[in-house]
Motif scaffolding. Structure first.
Motif, PDB file in Angstrom:
ATOM      1  N   ARG A 126       0.838  -1.202   0.000  1.00  0.00           N
ATOM      2  CA  ARG A 126       0.000   0.000   0.000  1.00  0.00           C
ATOM      3  C   ARG A 126       0.873   1.252   0.000  1.00  0.00           C
ATOM      4  O   ARG A 126       0.579   2.236  -0.697  1.00  0.00           O
ATOM      5  N   GLY A 127       1.942   1.226   0.792  1.00  0.00           N
ATOM      6  CA  GLY A 127       2.842   2.372   0.838  1.00  0.00           C
ATOM      7  C   GLY A 127       3.485   2.645  -0.504  1.00  0.00           C
ATOM      8  O   GLY A 127       3.600   3.810  -0.933  1.00  0.00           O
ATOM      9  N   VAL A 128       3.916   1.577  -1.189  1.00  0.00           N
ATOM     10  CA  VAL A 128       4.561   1.729  -2.500  1.00  0.00           C
ATOM     11  C   VAL A 128       3.580   2.286  -3.530  1.00  0.00           C
ATOM     12  O   VAL A 128       3.902   3.217  -4.282  1.00  0.00           O
ATOM     13  N   MET A 129       2.384   1.721  -3.576  1.00  0.00           N
ATOM     14  CA  MET A 129       1.424   2.188  -4.582  1.00  0.00           C
ATOM     15  C   MET A 129       0.938   3.606  -4.266  1.00  0.00           C
ATOM     16  O   MET A 129       0.655   4.376  -5.177  1.00  0.00           O
ATOM     17  N   ALA A 130       0.891   3.953  -2.975  1.00  0.00           N
ATOM     18  CA  ALA A 130       0.569   5.340  -2.611  1.00  0.00           C
ATOM     19  C   ALA A 130       1.664   6.285  -3.091  1.00  0.00           C
ATOM     20  O   ALA A 130       1.382   7.402  -3.554  1.00  0.00           O
ATOM     21  N   ALA A 218       5.306   2.053   6.899  1.00  0.00           N
ATOM     22  CA  ALA A 218       5.131   0.967   5.928  1.00  0.00           C
ATOM     23  C   ALA A 218       5.940   1.240   4.669  1.00  0.00           C
ATOM     24  O   ALA A 218       6.600   0.344   4.130  1.00  0.00           O
ATOM     25  N   LEU A 219       5.917   2.485   4.184  1.00  0.00           N
ATOM     26  CA  LEU A 219       6.707   2.827   2.999  1.00  0.00           C
ATOM     27  C   LEU A 219       8.198   2.731   3.309  1.00  0.00           C
ATOM     28  O   LEU A 219       8.978   2.243   2.482  1.00  0.00           O
ATOM     29  N   ALA A 220       8.613   3.159   4.501  1.00  0.00           N
ATOM     30  CA  ALA A 220      10.021   3.041   4.896  1.00  0.00           C
ATOM     31  C   ALA A 220      10.454   1.584   4.882  1.00  0.00           C
ATOM     32  O   ALA A 220      11.528   1.237   4.366  1.00  0.00           O
ATOM     33  N   GLY A 221       9.632   0.705   5.444  1.00  0.00           N
ATOM     34  CA  GLY A 221       9.956  -0.728   5.445  1.00  0.00           C
ATOM     35  C   GLY A 221      10.018  -1.299   4.039  1.00  0.00           C
ATOM     36  O   GLY A 221      10.877  -2.132   3.728  1.00  0.00           O
TER      37      GLY A 221
END
Length: 283
Positions: A126-130, A218-221
């Motif tokens: 979700r973080g990546v697609m955001a 989440a995006l950091a991970g």
């Protein structure tokens, strides 16, 4: 408006490079021919470069029936971002990565590798697609797609100059040393243009993606995981064949060092993660 100005500057810079190489190939006539080619390439890049890039990666469009979970995730994030639903693509590559393309939010597409779906958790994906939808919202996608297409064209034209020589302004054969310099420096100049427009926008897309998903950690991970795979020599074969498109990815997919590392279009993963974690701590 600012990104439209950057796009116009990029197109003008690429046109100037085309004309310089055309002058080497055929003097004034070559320069005028190169101008015509450059104008045609600018037109093509604006309207069709997204389709060309997706074809380079053999991306397959999916929908709610063929990829319900992934498609639904993108739809939910697009709604949160206040964006029209983009077209959604999957790329059959083991290396985890993703990118966005298109000329505006109404004609956007997001693409992810099958590897990223396997490697990341749902929260991280979700973080990546955001992040990719933030590129769409910030209208980064036109300039990144055009620069990828035009950089490839410059490299091909420079190689053509080296193979077939050229003429100076008086019609005499050009110095072969000059031809060699053009072959080396024209792609380098295109890479510098890409680098100048890419690094700052990645920080902004990280910030925007964290706001859209509501989950900076989440995006950091996700970035840390993708970084480990990218530096663990899991090659992204399509990117290796088309290195000019690397700046479109959420993480630089190219292996090896040298000039590819020196002129990286992405900021360091460590700095990106640090900013995201600071953002999470401040929430």
């Amino acid at each position: 408006m600012f990104n439209l100005m950057k796009t116009a500057i990029l197109m003008a810079a690429i046109t100037a490079l085309f004309m310089a190489i055309g002058s080497l190939l055929g003097g004034r006539q070559g320069m005028m021919l190169a101008l015509i080619v450059a104008l045609g390439m600018n037109f093509f890049s604006y309207w069709f470069s997204d389709k060309l890039v997706l074809r380079m990666y053999n991306a397959q469009e999916v929908d709610e029936a063929s990829a319900p979970q992934f498609y639904g995730m993108v739809r939910e994030l697009a709604q949160r971002a206040g964006l029209p639903m983009p077209r959604v693509y999957l790329i059959d590559e083991a290396a985890p990565n993703a990118f966005a393309t298109g000329r505006n939010p109404q004609n956007a597409a997001v693409a992810a590798t099958t590897g990223i779906l396997r490697v990341l958790s749902e929260r991280e994906l979700r973080g990546v697609m955001a992040h990719e939808l933030a590129h769409v919202k910030h209208r980064d996608i036109l300039i990144s797609t055009i620069s990828a297409t035009m950089a490839g064209a410059i490299s091909m034209l420079a190689n053509f100059a080296m193979l077939f020589g050229g003429r100076d302004q008086e019609g005499r054969p050009a110095n072969p040393v000059v031809g060699l310099l053009v072959m080396l420096l024209a792609p380098l100049a295109a890479s510098l243009i890409q680098m100048a427009i890419s690094r700052a926008r990645e920080f902004e897309a990280d910030r925007g993606g964290a706001e859209i998903s509501g989950d900076p950690q989440a995006l950091a991970g996700a970035l840390q995981k993708i970084h480990r795979y990218a530096h663990g020599q899991v090659p992204m074969e399509a990117a290796e064949r088309h290195p000019e498109t690397a700046q479109m990815m959420i993480m630089n997919p190219l292996s090896g060092g040298g000039l590819r590392g020196l002129f990286s279009t992405h900021p360091s993963t460590e700095e990106r993660v640090e900013r995201l974690l600071a953002m999470a701590a401040g929430r």
